[in-house]
Design a protein around this motif. Structure first.
Motif, PDB file in Angstrom:
ATOM      1  N   SER A   1       0.927 -80.541  -0.919  1.00  0.00           N
ATOM      2  CA  SER A   1       0.682 -79.934  -2.223  1.00  0.00           C
ATOM      3  C   SER A   1      -0.287 -78.753  -2.110  1.00  0.00           C
ATOM      4  CB  SER A   1       0.115 -80.988  -3.179  1.00  0.00           C
ATOM      5  OG  SER A   1      -0.197 -80.419  -4.415  1.00  0.00           O
ATOM      6  N   ILE A   2      -1.325 -78.904  -1.295  1.00  0.00           N
ATOM      7  CA  ILE A   2      -2.290 -77.820  -1.091  1.00  0.00           C
ATOM      8  C   ILE A   2      -1.589 -76.615  -0.475  1.00  0.00           C
ATOM      9  CG2 ILE A   2      -4.305 -77.093   0.257  1.00  0.00           C
ATOM     10  CD1 ILE A   2      -5.343 -80.016  -0.081  1.00  0.00           C
ATOM     11  N   PHE A   3      -0.865 -76.828   0.606  1.00  0.00           N
ATOM     12  CA  PHE A   3      -0.191 -75.721   1.291  1.00  0.00           C
ATOM     13  C   PHE A   3       0.877 -75.076   0.403  1.00  0.00           C
ATOM     14  CE2 PHE A   3      -2.274 -77.444   4.971  1.00  0.00           C
ATOM     15  CZ  PHE A   3      -2.447 -76.359   5.803  1.00  0.00           C
ATOM     16  N   ASP A   4       1.639 -75.883  -0.329  1.00  0.00           N
ATOM     17  CA  ASP A   4       2.674 -75.341  -1.210  1.00  0.00           C
ATOM     18  C   ASP A   4       2.054 -74.517  -2.339  1.00  0.00           C
ATOM     19  OD1 ASP A   4       4.579 -76.575   0.349  1.00  0.00           O
ATOM     20  OD2 ASP A   4       4.999 -78.194  -1.086  1.00  0.00           O
ATOM     21  N   GLY A   5       0.961 -75.009  -2.906  1.00  0.00           N
ATOM     22  CA  GLY A   5       0.295 -74.279  -3.983  1.00  0.00           C
ATOM     23  C   GLY A   5      -0.239 -72.937  -3.523  1.00  0.00           C
ATOM     24  N   ILE A   6      -0.832 -72.912  -2.356  1.00  0.00           N
ATOM     25  CA  ILE A   6      -1.359 -71.659  -1.814  1.00  0.00           C
ATOM     26  C   ILE A   6      -0.206 -70.714  -1.475  1.00  0.00           C
ATOM     27  CG2 ILE A   6      -2.600 -70.628   0.132  1.00  0.00           C
ATOM     28  CD1 ILE A   6      -4.348 -73.197   0.114  1.00  0.00           C
ATOM     29  N   ALA A   7       0.860 -71.230  -0.915  1.00  0.00           N
ATOM     30  CA  ALA A   7       2.013 -70.394  -0.564  1.00  0.00           C
ATOM     31  C   ALA A   7       2.627 -69.740  -1.802  1.00  0.00           C
ATOM     32  CB  ALA A   7       3.065 -71.224   0.167  1.00  0.00           C
ATOM     33  N   ARG A   8       2.559 -70.413  -2.956  1.00  0.00           N
ATOM     34  CA  ARG A   8       3.088 -69.850  -4.203  1.00  0.00           C
ATOM     35  C   ARG A   8       2.118 -68.839  -4.813  1.00  0.00           C
ATOM     36  NH1 ARG A   8       4.262 -75.330  -5.247  1.00  0.00           N
ATOM     37  NH2 ARG A   8       2.439 -75.414  -6.593  1.00  0.00           N
ATOM     38  N   GLY A   9       0.945 -68.698  -4.203  1.00  0.00           N
ATOM     39  CA  GLY A   9      -0.047 -67.765  -4.729  1.00  0.00           C
ATOM     40  C   GLY A   9      -0.924 -68.367  -5.808  1.00  0.00           C
TER      41      GLY A   9
ATOM     42  N   GLU B   1     -17.627 -82.433  -8.199  1.00  0.00           N
ATOM     43  CA  GLU B   1     -17.616 -81.025  -7.816  1.00  0.00           C
ATOM     44  C   GLU B   1     -16.177 -80.593  -7.571  1.00  0.00           C
ATOM     45  OE1 GLU B   1     -19.309 -77.994  -4.373  1.00  0.00           O
ATOM     46  OE2 GLU B   1     -19.736 -80.129  -4.209  1.00  0.00           O
ATOM     47  N   VAL B   2     -15.851 -79.383  -8.069  1.00  0.00           N
ATOM     48  CA  VAL B   2     -14.512 -78.834  -7.908  1.00  0.00           C
ATOM     49  C   VAL B   2     -14.609 -77.573  -7.064  1.00  0.00           C
ATOM     50  CG1 VAL B   2     -12.516 -77.852  -9.094  1.00  0.00           C
ATOM     51  CG2 VAL B   2     -13.770 -79.745 -10.133  1.00  0.00           C
ATOM     52  N   VAL B   3     -13.782 -77.504  -6.030  1.00  0.00           N
ATOM     53  CA  VAL B   3     -13.723 -76.332  -5.162  1.00  0.00           C
ATOM     54  C   VAL B   3     -12.326 -75.742  -5.293  1.00  0.00           C
ATOM     55  CG1 VAL B   3     -13.848 -75.506  -2.787  1.00  0.00           C
ATOM     56  CG2 VAL B   3     -15.401 -77.301  -3.555  1.00  0.00           C
ATOM     57  N   LEU B   4     -12.258 -74.453  -5.642  1.00  0.00           N
ATOM     58  CA  LEU B   4     -10.974 -73.772  -5.769  1.00  0.00           C
ATOM     59  C   LEU B   4     -10.570 -73.186  -4.425  1.00  0.00           C
ATOM     60  CD1 LEU B   4     -11.423 -71.842  -9.131  1.00  0.00           C
ATOM     61  CD2 LEU B   4     -10.160 -73.947  -8.726  1.00  0.00           C
ATOM     62  N   ILE B   5      -9.312 -73.365  -4.084  1.00  0.00           N
ATOM     63  CA  ILE B   5      -8.771 -72.789  -2.860  1.00  0.00           C
ATOM     64  C   ILE B   5      -7.645 -71.840  -3.275  1.00  0.00           C
ATOM     65  CG2 ILE B   5      -7.543 -73.246  -0.717  1.00  0.00           C
ATOM     66  CD1 ILE B   5      -8.907 -75.876  -0.549  1.00  0.00           C
ATOM     67  N   THR B   6      -7.713 -70.627  -2.763  1.00  0.00           N
ATOM     68  CA  THR B   6      -6.676 -69.632  -3.052  1.00  0.00           C
ATOM     69  C   THR B   6      -6.281 -68.941  -1.769  1.00  0.00           C
ATOM     70  OG1 THR B   6      -8.306 -67.907  -3.471  1.00  0.00           O
ATOM     71  CG2 THR B   6      -7.570 -69.178  -5.369  1.00  0.00           C
ATOM     72  N   LYS B   7      -5.189 -68.223  -1.839  1.00  0.00           N
ATOM     73  CA  LYS B   7      -4.731 -67.444  -0.702  1.00  0.00           C
ATOM     74  C   LYS B   7      -5.641 -66.226  -0.556  1.00  0.00           C
ATOM     75  CE  LYS B   7      -0.545 -65.323   1.125  1.00  0.00           C
ATOM     76  NZ  LYS B   7       0.888 -65.101   0.859  1.00  0.00           N
ATOM     77  N   ALA B   8      -6.119 -65.993   0.653  1.00  0.00           N
ATOM     78  CA  ALA B   8      -6.999 -64.850   0.895  1.00  0.00           C
ATOM     79  C   ALA B   8      -6.166 -63.588   1.069  1.00  0.00           C
ATOM     80  CB  ALA B   8      -7.850 -65.088   2.146  1.00  0.00           C
ATOM     81  N   ARG B   9      -6.726 -62.484   0.640  1.00  0.00           N
ATOM     82  CA  ARG B   9      -6.036 -61.211   0.860  1.00  0.00           C
ATOM     83  C   ARG B   9      -6.226 -60.829   2.319  1.00  0.00           C
ATOM     84  NH1 ARG B   9      -9.753 -57.495   1.621  1.00  0.00           N
ATOM     85  NH2 ARG B   9     -11.780 -57.680   0.654  1.00  0.00           N
TER      86      ARG B   9
END
Length: 79
Positions: A43-51, A62-70
């Motif tokens: 789910s983590i990898f799929d979410g990041i792959a979708r942007g 505590e909540v940590v946001l993970i996003t795709k890096a430019r």
């Protein structure tokens, strides 16, 4: 007529049965946890792959946001 009483199981047989049951229970729990963690990582990898953003929520709330890096340009560091 005499009462029939069967011989009780040996203590070693009972201990072996308990050990087998414990091992079976541990394996079941580990297999379930492995499946759950695999789905969470997917789910983590799929979410990041979708942007999108993925929220990791820690036990303390505590909540940590993970996003795709430019992509970094030369000289921006991280090399």
């Amino acid at each position: 007529m005499a009462d029939q009483v069967s011989h009780p199981p040996r203590l070693s047989d009972l201990q072996a049965s308990i050990a087998r049951a414990q091992l079976d229970a541990k394996m079941t729990i580990l297999e379930q946890m492995n499946e759950r963690l695999t789905l969470q990582l997917q789910s983590i990898f799929d979410g990041i792959a979708r942007g999108g953003q993925v929220e990791l929520v820690y036990p303390d709330g505590e909540v940590v946001l993970i996003t795709k890096a430019r992509p970094r340009k030369t000289g921006e560091g991280g090399e």
